[in-house]
Design a protein around this motif. Structure first.
Motif, PDB file in Angstrom:
ATOM      1  N   ILE A 222       0.573  11.192   2.313  1.00 33.05           N
ATOM      2  CA  ILE A 222       0.226  11.010   3.722  1.00 33.05           C
ATOM      3  C   ILE A 222      -0.212   9.564   3.985  1.00 33.05           C
ATOM      4  CG2 ILE A 222      -1.341  11.711   5.576  1.00 33.05           C
ATOM      5  CD1 ILE A 222       0.800  13.764   4.889  1.00 33.05           C
ATOM      6  N   VAL A 223      -1.020   9.010   3.068  1.00 32.47           N
ATOM      7  CA  VAL A 223      -1.437   7.606   3.207  1.00 32.47           C
ATOM      8  C   VAL A 223      -0.220   6.692   3.161  1.00 32.47           C
ATOM      9  CG1 VAL A 223      -2.739   5.726   2.120  1.00 32.47           C
ATOM     10  CG2 VAL A 223      -3.741   8.004   2.264  1.00 32.47           C
TER      11      VAL A 223
ATOM     12  N   LEU B   3       0.831  -1.206   0.000  1.00 25.84           N
ATOM     13  CA  LEU B   3       0.000   0.000   0.000  1.00 25.84           C
ATOM     14  C   LEU B   3       0.866   1.257   0.000  1.00 25.84           C
ATOM     15  CD1 LEU B   3      -2.976   0.968   0.168  1.00 25.84           C
ATOM     16  CD2 LEU B   3      -2.721   0.992   2.655  1.00 25.84           C
ATOM     17  N   MET B   4       1.960   1.217   0.772  1.00 24.53           N
ATOM     18  CA  MET B   4       2.877   2.355   0.821  1.00 24.53           C
ATOM     19  C   MET B   4       3.510   2.613  -0.543  1.00 24.53           C
ATOM     20  SD  MET B   4       6.354   3.252   0.895  1.00 24.53           S
ATOM     21  CE  MET B   4       7.210   1.745   1.370  1.00 24.53           C
TER      22      MET B   4
ATOM     23  N   LEU C  58       2.233   7.093  -6.704  1.00 22.67           N
ATOM     24  CA  LEU C  58       1.231   8.020  -7.230  1.00 22.67           C
ATOM     25  C   LEU C  58       1.538   9.460  -6.797  1.00 22.67           C
ATOM     26  CD1 LEU C  58      -2.019   5.923  -6.655  1.00 22.67           C
ATOM     27  CD2 LEU C  58      -0.976   6.504  -8.857  1.00 22.67           C
ATOM     28  N   ALA C  59       1.994   9.618  -5.547  1.00 24.02           N
ATOM     29  CA  ALA C  59       2.360  10.954  -5.065  1.00 24.02           C
ATOM     30  C   ALA C  59       3.523  11.531  -5.871  1.00 24.02           C
ATOM     31  CB  ALA C  59       2.713  10.898  -3.581  1.00 24.02           C
ATOM     32  N   ILE C  60       4.509  10.689  -6.178  1.00 23.81           N
ATOM     33  CA  ILE C  60       5.656  11.123  -6.984  1.00 23.81           C
ATOM     34  C   ILE C  60       5.204  11.555  -8.372  1.00 23.81           C
ATOM     35  CG2 ILE C  60       7.723  10.279  -8.175  1.00 23.81           C
ATOM     36  CD1 ILE C  60       8.332   8.627  -5.655  1.00 23.81           C
ATOM     37  N   PHE C  61       4.283  10.788  -8.971  1.00 19.49           N
ATOM     38  CA  PHE C  61       3.790  11.123 -10.309  1.00 19.49           C
ATOM     39  C   PHE C  61       3.083  12.481 -10.324  1.00 19.49           C
ATOM     40  CE2 PHE C  61       3.131   6.281 -10.934  1.00 19.49           C
ATOM     41  CZ  PHE C  61       4.500   6.113 -11.106  1.00 19.49           C
ATOM     42  N   ILE C  62       2.412  12.832  -9.211  1.00 22.33           N
ATOM     43  CA  ILE C  62       1.564  14.022  -9.188  1.00 22.33           C
ATOM     44  C   ILE C  62       2.311  15.270  -8.708  1.00 22.33           C
ATOM     45  CG2 ILE C  62      -0.518  15.050  -8.179  1.00 22.33           C
ATOM     46  CD1 ILE C  62      -1.672  12.211  -8.011  1.00 22.33           C
TER      47      ILE C  62
ATOM     48  N   LEU D  43       7.044  14.495   2.360  1.00 21.23           N
ATOM     49  CA  LEU D  43       5.795  14.203   3.061  1.00 21.23           C
ATOM     50  C   LEU D  43       5.798  12.783   3.613  1.00 21.23           C
ATOM     51  CD1 LEU D  43       3.245  15.875   0.611  1.00 21.23           C
ATOM     52  CD2 LEU D  43       4.024  16.736   2.822  1.00 21.23           C
ATOM     53  N   LEU D  44       6.471  11.862   2.920  1.00 21.71           N
ATOM     54  CA  LEU D  44       6.560  10.479   3.406  1.00 21.71           C
ATOM     55  C   LEU D  44       7.252  10.414   4.765  1.00 21.71           C
ATOM     56  CD1 LEU D  44       6.276   7.371   2.917  1.00 21.71           C
ATOM     57  CD2 LEU D  44       8.507   7.483   1.786  1.00 21.71           C
ATOM     58  N   PHE D  45       8.210  11.315   4.987  1.00 18.16           N
ATOM     59  CA  PHE D  45       8.994  11.259   6.226  1.00 18.16           C
ATOM     60  C   PHE D  45       8.271  11.874   7.424  1.00 18.16           C
ATOM     61  CE2 PHE D  45      12.412   9.624   3.791  1.00 18.16           C
ATOM     62  CZ  PHE D  45      13.210   8.966   4.716  1.00 18.16           C
ATOM     63  N   THR D  46       6.956  12.083   7.281  1.00 14.26           N
ATOM     64  CA  THR D  46       6.126  12.295   8.473  1.00 14.26           C
ATOM     65  C   THR D  46       5.920  10.961   9.189  1.00 14.26           C
ATOM     66  OG1 THR D  46       4.133  12.008   7.118  1.00 14.26           O
ATOM     67  CG2 THR D  46       4.915  14.258   7.449  1.00 14.26           C
ATOM     68  N   MET D  47       6.410   9.891   8.567  1.00  7.94           N
ATOM     69  CA  MET D  47       6.236   8.526   9.057  1.00  7.94           C
ATOM     70  C   MET D  47       6.720   8.282  10.490  1.00  7.94           C
ATOM     71  SD  MET D  47       8.899   6.068   9.260  1.00  7.94           S
ATOM     72  CE  MET D  47       9.879   6.518   7.853  1.00  7.94           C
TER      73      MET D  47
END
Length: 338
Positions: free
Chosen positions: A186-187, A101-102, A108-112, A121-125
């Protein structure tokens, strides 16, 4: 008084021990930096192929290449893995599911919104994993966690605002608005944080093996990617050598990054490795600047710095908490014996 010979031997042994510790630590940090670099290369490659192929086809190539390399590694290393209970087997499957899922969401986030913004944003993890630990593992919530969460949210807000000022658009961004990329990132962060929780739970089993966890992820990712590609009928074959190398490279860099990451943890403590992995953020921004000529505003820089501060701070505080708990366990054991 001790003879001079014995003193010299002790000093020599001490120096050798310190030198070995330094070398081991340096090797571990080098592997961690290499892992961050390979993850960054994967991010840049994913964006590079986003205008050449449909997203679901990119998922298929990324997943299948990673699965093939993982299967080869399993056949060569032959890890001895046998689940101790149904719970361990379910955790292994769950670990692969949330990583799948990640990967889909961060792609998709990278594409957009571009590789740099998506990875930042991923490193809010790390902050998310702390809050998930509170609900899932029953960990204690600290004031520092709330502070780092506020910093992380501030960074997300700054990067989100900067997206309206950017003049570059990918093929997918012409169809979907920028805020969908933020949601996907974020997801992905929540999924990655969940994977860390499952990994921590799996580490309590003696028979757990990292390679089996990667196999669980790559197998599930391959199945989901093929189903999505079939549903949208996005099957295609690269027509040039360059496009073939680019799309195949996404899977190779994924496996390389994971491999270097596991090597790093074997030589250095996980907290230091996690902190060094956050170098993926500036590396990716530099990569997109070099290869795609993407500039970044002060909002992006400020937001990325806030997120990295929250990530590193959260990891350091978590490590201090863990060390404190480990020190209290022997003391309690001694009191019980007395």
């Amino acid at each position: 008084m001790e003879p001079y010979g014995e003193t010299d031997i002790r000093i020599s042994n001490l120096l050798q021990t310190k030198a070995k510790q330094f070398c081991v630590g340096f090797i571990g940090m080098a592997f961690a930096v290499l892992s961050a670099a390979w993850f960054s290369a994967e991010d840049v490659l994913l964006y590079a192929v986003s205008d050449l192929f449909q997203p679901t086809l990119i998922f298929v190539w990324n997943a299948v290449v990673a699965l093939c390399l993982t299967v080869i590694s399993v056949l060569v290393i032959r890890p001895k893995w046998r689940p101790e209970s149904y719970r361990q087997a379910l955790l292994t499957v769950a670990y692969g599911t949330v990583n799948c899922l990640m990967q889909i969401n961060i792609s998709l986030a990278i594409f957009i919104i571009g590789p740099g913004n998506a990875v930042a944003l991923l490193f809010t993890m790390p902050v998310m994993s702390v809050f998930l630990s509170v609900f899932i593992l029953g960990s204690r919530l600290r004031m520092s966690d709330i502070f780092f969460a506020v910093c992380s949210c501030g960074g997300v807000a700054m990067i989100s605002l900067s997206l309206e000022e950017e003049d570059h658009q990918s093929e997918l961004q012409r169809v979907l608005p920028s805020f969908t990329g933020v949601i996907f990132a974020i997801v992905a962060g929540v999924s990655f944080a969940s994977a860390l929780i499952f990994a921590r739970m799996l580490n309590s089993y003696e028979t757990a093996h990292p390679l089996v966890n990667v196999l669980s992820y790559s197998a599930q990712y391959s199945i989901v990617a093929c189903v999505l590609c079939a549903c949208f009928n996005h099957w295609a074959i690269p027509t040039t050598v360059g496009s073939f190398l680019l799309i195949t490279g996404t899977g190779i860099t994924t496996v390389g990054a994971i491999g270097f990451g596991y090597l790093a943890v074997g030589w250095k403590d996980p907290t230091t490795v996690s902190i060094l992995l956050s170098l993926e953020v500036p590396m990716t921004y530099v990569g997109q600047l070099i290869f795609f000529k993407f500039g970044f505003s002060w909002l992006v820089l400020s937001g990325s710095v806030l997120i990295m501060i929250s990530a590193v701070g959260s990891l350091l505080y978590e490590d201090q908490e863990t060390q404190a708990e480990q020190e209290t366990i022997p003391e309690e054991h001694e009191e019980q014996q007395i």
